[in-house]
Structures are given as C-alpha cells and as structure tokens.
Design an enzyme around this catalytic site. Sequence first.
Site, mmCIF file in Angstrom:
data_model
loop_
_atom_site.group_PDB
_atom_site.id
_atom_site.type_symbol
_atom_site.label_atom_id
_atom_site.label_comp_id
_atom_site.label_asym_id
_atom_site.label_seq_id
_atom_site.Cartn_x
_atom_site.Cartn_y
_atom_site.Cartn_z
ATOM 1 N N SER A 16 0.857 -1.187 0.000
ATOM 2 C CA SER A 16 0.000 0.000 0.000
ATOM 3 C C SER A 16 0.895 1.238 0.000
ATOM 4 O O SER A 16 2.113 1.132 0.163
ATOM 5 C CB SER A 16 -0.904 -0.013 1.220
ATOM 6 O OG SER A 16 -0.112 0.014 2.380
ATOM 7 N N GLY A 17 0.295 2.391 -0.211
ATOM 8 C CA GLY A 17 1.071 3.628 -0.205
ATOM 9 C C GLY A 17 1.878 3.822 -1.476
ATOM 10 O O GLY A 17 2.902 4.496 -1.491
ATOM 11 N N GLY A 19 0.788 5.306 -4.157
ATOM 12 C CA GLY A 19 0.351 6.476 -4.908
ATOM 13 C C GLY A 19 -0.676 6.115 -5.963
ATOM 14 O O GLY A 19 -0.708 6.701 -7.046
ATOM 15 N N THR A 195 5.468 -8.611 -8.517
ATOM 16 C CA THR A 195 4.456 -8.239 -9.506
ATOM 17 C C THR A 195 3.882 -9.491 -10.170
ATOM 18 O O THR A 195 2.668 -9.624 -10.334
ATOM 19 C CB THR A 195 5.061 -7.288 -10.561
ATOM 20 O OG1 THR A 195 5.522 -6.130 -9.884
ATOM 21 C CG2 THR A 195 4.058 -6.906 -11.625
ATOM 22 N N GLN A 196 4.763 -10.424 -10.523
ATOM 23 C CA GLN A 196 4.282 -11.670 -11.151
ATOM 24 C C GLN A 196 3.307 -12.401 -10.229
ATOM 25 O O GLN A 196 2.258 -12.868 -10.666
ATOM 26 C CB GLN A 196 5.466 -12.591 -11.448
ATOM 27 C CG GLN A 196 6.432 -12.044 -12.483
ATOM 28 C CD GLN A 196 7.545 -13.048 -12.763
ATOM 29 O OE1 GLN A 196 7.296 -14.245 -12.868
ATOM 30 N NE2 GLN A 196 8.770 -12.571 -12.870
ATOM 31 N N LYS A 227 10.268 -8.038 -19.320
ATOM 32 C CA LYS A 227 10.103 -9.257 -18.518
ATOM 33 C C LYS A 227 8.726 -9.257 -17.842
ATOM 34 O O LYS A 227 8.023 -10.274 -17.817
ATOM 35 C CB LYS A 227 11.222 -9.278 -17.464
ATOM 36 C CG LYS A 227 11.368 -10.579 -16.745
ATOM 37 C CD LYS A 227 12.672 -10.529 -15.940
ATOM 38 C CE LYS A 227 12.722 -11.637 -14.927
ATOM 39 N NZ LYS A 227 13.871 -11.480 -14.030
ATOM 40 N N GLY A 358 -7.862 19.964 14.729
ATOM 41 C CA GLY A 358 -7.604 18.826 15.593
ATOM 42 C C GLY A 358 -8.760 18.593 16.542
ATOM 43 O O GLY A 358 -9.712 19.378 16.584
ATOM 44 N N CYS A 385 -9.427 26.110 12.015
ATOM 45 C CA CYS A 385 -10.421 25.361 12.780
ATOM 46 C C CYS A 385 -10.058 25.305 14.268
ATOM 47 O O CYS A 385 -10.215 26.300 14.964
ATOM 48 C CB CYS A 385 -10.628 23.986 12.160
ATOM 49 S SG CYS A 385 -12.247 23.319 12.550
ATOM 50 N N GLY A 387 -7.179 25.520 15.438
ATOM 51 C CA GLY A 387 -6.159 26.568 15.547
ATOM 52 C C GLY A 387 -6.789 27.947 15.714
ATOM 53 O O GLY A 387 -6.279 28.795 16.461
ATOM 54 N N HIS A 509 -11.871 25.083 6.714
ATOM 55 C CA HIS A 509 -10.624 24.479 6.215
ATOM 56 C C HIS A 509 -10.373 24.930 4.781
ATOM 57 O O HIS A 509 -10.747 24.223 3.837
ATOM 58 C CB HIS A 509 -10.731 22.946 6.248
ATOM 59 C CG HIS A 509 -10.765 22.380 7.621
ATOM 60 N ND1 HIS A 509 -9.633 22.010 8.300
ATOM 61 C CD2 HIS A 509 -11.799 22.134 8.460
ATOM 62 C CE1 HIS A 509 -9.963 21.551 9.498
ATOM 63 N NE2 HIS A 509 -11.280 21.617 9.614
ATOM 64 N N GLU A 511 -7.825 24.810 3.056
ATOM 65 C CA GLU A 511 -6.897 23.941 2.301
ATOM 66 C C GLU A 511 -7.620 22.982 1.369
ATOM 67 O O GLU A 511 -7.071 22.544 0.367
ATOM 68 C CB GLU A 511 -5.991 23.144 3.254
ATOM 69 C CG GLU A 511 -6.686 22.208 4.237
ATOM 70 C CD GLU A 511 -7.110 22.895 5.533
ATOM 71 O OE1 GLU A 511 -7.117 24.147 5.554
ATOM 72 O OE2 GLU A 511 -7.446 22.193 6.502
HETATM 73 N N1 GLN Z 1 -12.347 19.969 17.656
HETATM 74 C C1 GLN Z 1 -12.869 21.194 17.120
HETATM 75 C C2 GLN Z 1 -14.346 21.117 16.860
HETATM 76 O O1 GLN Z 1 -14.889 20.045 16.737
HETATM 77 C C3 GLN Z 1 -12.124 21.600 15.855
HETATM 78 C C4 GLN Z 1 -12.297 20.629 14.733
HETATM 79 C C5 GLN Z 1 -11.258 20.777 13.647
HETATM 80 O O2 GLN Z 1 -10.219 21.369 13.861
HETATM 81 N N2 GLN Z 1 -11.528 20.204 12.487
HETATM 82 O O3 GLN Z 1 -15.004 22.103 16.747
#
Ligand code: GLN
Length: 540
Positions: A16-17, A19, A195-196, A227, A358, A385, A387, A509, A511
């Site tokens: 796995s991993g 890509g 692979t084989q 091969k 988080g 979030c 943060g 988020h 990102e």
């Molecule tokens: N734990 C926080 C919340 O649930 C922030 C969630 C997060 O950072 N995605 O609101």
Amino acid sequence: MPKNTKYIFVLGSVLSGLGKGIVTSAIAKNFQVRNKKATIVKIDPYLNIDAGTMNPMEHGETFVTDDGGELDEDFGHYERFLGEPMSRKQNITTGQIYYSVIQKERRGEYLGKTVQVVPHVIDEILLRFKEIEETSKSDIMMVEVGGTIGDIESQPFLEAIRQLHMNIPEENSLFVLVTYVPYPRHISEHKTKPTQHSVRELRASGLVPDLIICRSEVPIDTKTLQKIAFFCDVEREAVLDLPDLSSVFEAPQLLDSQEISHLLSKKLQLSLDTPDWSSLESLLNQHKKINGKLIIGIPGKYTDLVDSYISVNEALKHAALKFGWNVELRHYATEDFESNPENIAKLNEVDGILVPGGFGDRGTEGKIAAIQYSRRENIPFLGICLGFQLAVVEYARNVIGLAGASSTEISESTPYPVVCLQEEQKDIKNKGGTMRLGSYPITLKEGTKIAELYGSLEINERHRHRYEINENYFNQLQDGNLIFTGFYSHLLETLELSNHSYFMGVQYHPEFKSTPWKPSPPYEGLIKAAIQRSTGRKSA
Ligand code: GLN
C-alpha cells in the site's frame, strides 16, 4: 438509449502507499486535457461508513467535500489534479454496503431468503456503480479499489467488478494494475517477482490486467519492463514506468509520453483529441523557477504521519509556488512545549506558523503557547479550525484577562467558555457524520485583510467541526486589535489582529479548496507575510 460508459478499474499490488490515488488522478487528467470527463469512484474496503471516524495517524487525512462528505484523502488528489469538486457519493465503503443490505433485510426486502455476500452484497455494490453511472455526466468511470490485491476485505468488490466486466461489452472496461517493483540496493537491479505473484493472484479472482503501471524509486530499464510484460501476459507497450518524481504533477505527462492515450483509446475504442497540456506545463515551469525556501512551523499532535495534514501541506506549497518559493514544513509536537516551556523558542527559526485543525485536549496547551509566541513575536500566523478556536482562547486568557478561558471541548468547567457547543449540537449523541460539515457561505467585513485576500465579500468554504466561538464574548474579545471579520448567520467564522504582520484565524478548512492553479487566499496571506519575514531576516 443505454449509456456506453467506459469503466477503468485501478487496482494496487505488492504494497500500500504506492500512490494509486495519484496514478488514478494522472489517468483522469489525461482524459481531461483531451476534453473527456472521467468520474472517479473510490472504494474503501473498511467497515466505517466514512473516513470521518478514523484516526488520521492510521488512515491519513479526512478530506471534506462541498456536500459534507468526510472522505478518503485520495479525493484531495482527485480535486487538486482535476480542479473539480467531488461528491460524497463517489466514496463507497464496505460499511455503507453492509449498512444498506442490513436495512433492506430488516425491512423485509429479501423476505424468505438467506442473505449472503453472493449475491446480495455483490448486487448492492453493483447497484451503487449503476447509480453513480446514471447520475454522472461523464463517459468514463474510473474506479480505484483501495487496499492491495490479496486483502480478504476487498474480495466482494473484486467479485462485483468481475461480474460487471462480464456483463458489459469487452471494449467498455479496462484494468489498470499499479504495482511496486523493488530495487534492492545490494543487487542493484529491479525485481519483478512480487508483480508476477500479484498478477497470478489477481487472475485467481477472475481479473486480468490490461495495463501495468510500475512504481519504483528509480526508473526501470526496458529489459525489466519486457520481462514484466512477458510473465504477466500483457503487451510490452502496456507496461508503463512511473518512478518517484520531484512533483506529482509530472505524472500525467510521463504517462502520456509512454503513449497511455493510445492504449486507452485502442482498448476502450474511444476517440481522443490531441491534448492541451498548457496549464500543466506552465505549472511545471513555475517549479523550475523557484528561488528560495520558506520554513513553516506546524505545531500539532499528529507529527508522525505527514499524511494527517496532507491538504494543509499541499495548500502551503501551492501558495508558496505562486510567489516562486519552496516550503519546508517543520512539525513540532506541542507536548514538548508543555513538558519544557523553553522549547517554544525553537519556533523563532520559522518564517510562519500554522496551527492546524484537531480534536480532543492532548497537546492543546502547547498549541496555545505556540499561538501566544507567534502573536507576541510578530511571527506570521494562520489558525485553522481548532487553531482558530485556540487563538480565541489564547487572546481571551492573555490579552483580555479572562484567566482560565477555554473551549468546553478541552475543559467543561472553564469559567469562560469562549468556545462551546451550539444548542443544536448539545443533544447529538452519534459521532459519525454529525459535525458542521461541508460548504457554507460566509460574508466578510469590508476593508479587512481577509476581504482583500479573497477579493470578494461573499465566499464559500468547507467546514468540519462541532464547536463554535461563543458569541456572548463577541464584544469583549474585540478590543480594537482583534476583529471578527467573517460571519455565517450568527456564527463567527474568521478573525484577524490589526496590530500584527499577519495573524489570521478561520473556522473552516480553506486547504480543501486549494489547487496549484488557484491557491487558497488565507494561505497566500500567510506565505506573503512569511516571505517578508524571511527576506527581512536575511537583510538584517
Ligand atoms: N475539535 C474542534 C471542533 O470540533 C475543531 C475541529 C477541527 O479542527 N476540524 O469544533
């Protein structure tokens, strides 16, 4: 008129991993540059309904879509490569299939029958394929099967695929095997046996690869590719070499240079236009013009597995690339700041700090210390979030003077719950799929840094959280330097500090919507400020 959908199944072997998500995206990109749209479906053979309830240390990041799906991180690759939003419906898990079968059984839809993997579970999988095929407006359906050939848990999916393949015209399906070809240093040659063996195992499930894509650390010589073709019974030109690359965005053209389009159009009887690689090429040219490196510090909890924050890492790279810079990400375990407060001074070496999202309380005091450090030392800061929520906690405690202020997620008995649950979240008992999820519209305040970065006062961004800034502290927190700058209804979405080089917090988020062609505005702001700090330091 039945649709003449072409199915491409992407399977992984040896390990796995590898890509596989990148390979799937790179093939889809080959269609996109030839004016064909491929819908991508990802199968995850675990029993969770979605990736939302998994630990990012084990499974990597949970990617959030506009429609509130909490999906496998491969969806991030698909969106970043194709620049198109994906839907939660595109991620099928074993959990979803069994959940649906069991509900049908309880409703009596199989009355009198013994409910079994064959045919009921298989039929449920086929039904899901059919539904996606019917609702998607594309000619090509790519199905990436998670896991590795030989896994017990993917067997029902392989059987469903075998049946589907049998029931559609030969030219409507194609099997791609992504394999690992090891290069043991002590013998200095590529080894093809794994692979084989994998191909033999795949054949035992009734599936035969049409195309083998070989992943390796270094390019594979023609003799070895020959091969693999010979022993796996595929044509030589259907064995492609995809070594590690300096940028994953080189993969689509590397496949093209090995005539993948010819193979796809021949096998699928599909006419394909000449490709337009211009936007990808201009991106790769940008990579060549890089003139410096920024250091971005990420104080977090999941420092061991880089994939836990993959979209954050990518968004930082996208924004830096726009200005001709590379980024080096330095991960700091915030528990180290808690055990020895002097460690916080390590952050002085960075050009910018990002505190990511988080859950739970482990390491949060260390994150708060990192935020305080960036605020006081005028280090460019972006809080995402959790943060963002912790930036509010830090400000409440250390500037407004609300000693012991916290989020009720961290301390239920805090005297100043500046971050807390909204009424509608309080009675929710089930954890899966019940956060504030997906895209929400946000109105930004005119004349603010964030409005300038977005170039608009109305934006849409993706959310994944349960707690919110407590609006009862709205006036008290806004002391003239801190301003809340973005709102969804009565909810506070963004903040910035007016007396700082760049101090930005966002509840969402950003990102998840960043692509190399369209970096995310809050990330761009962080990078611009970090460039200033870096160049300022060098000239000092
Ligand atoms: N734990 C926080 C919340 O649930 C922030 C969630 C997060 O950072 N995605 O609101």
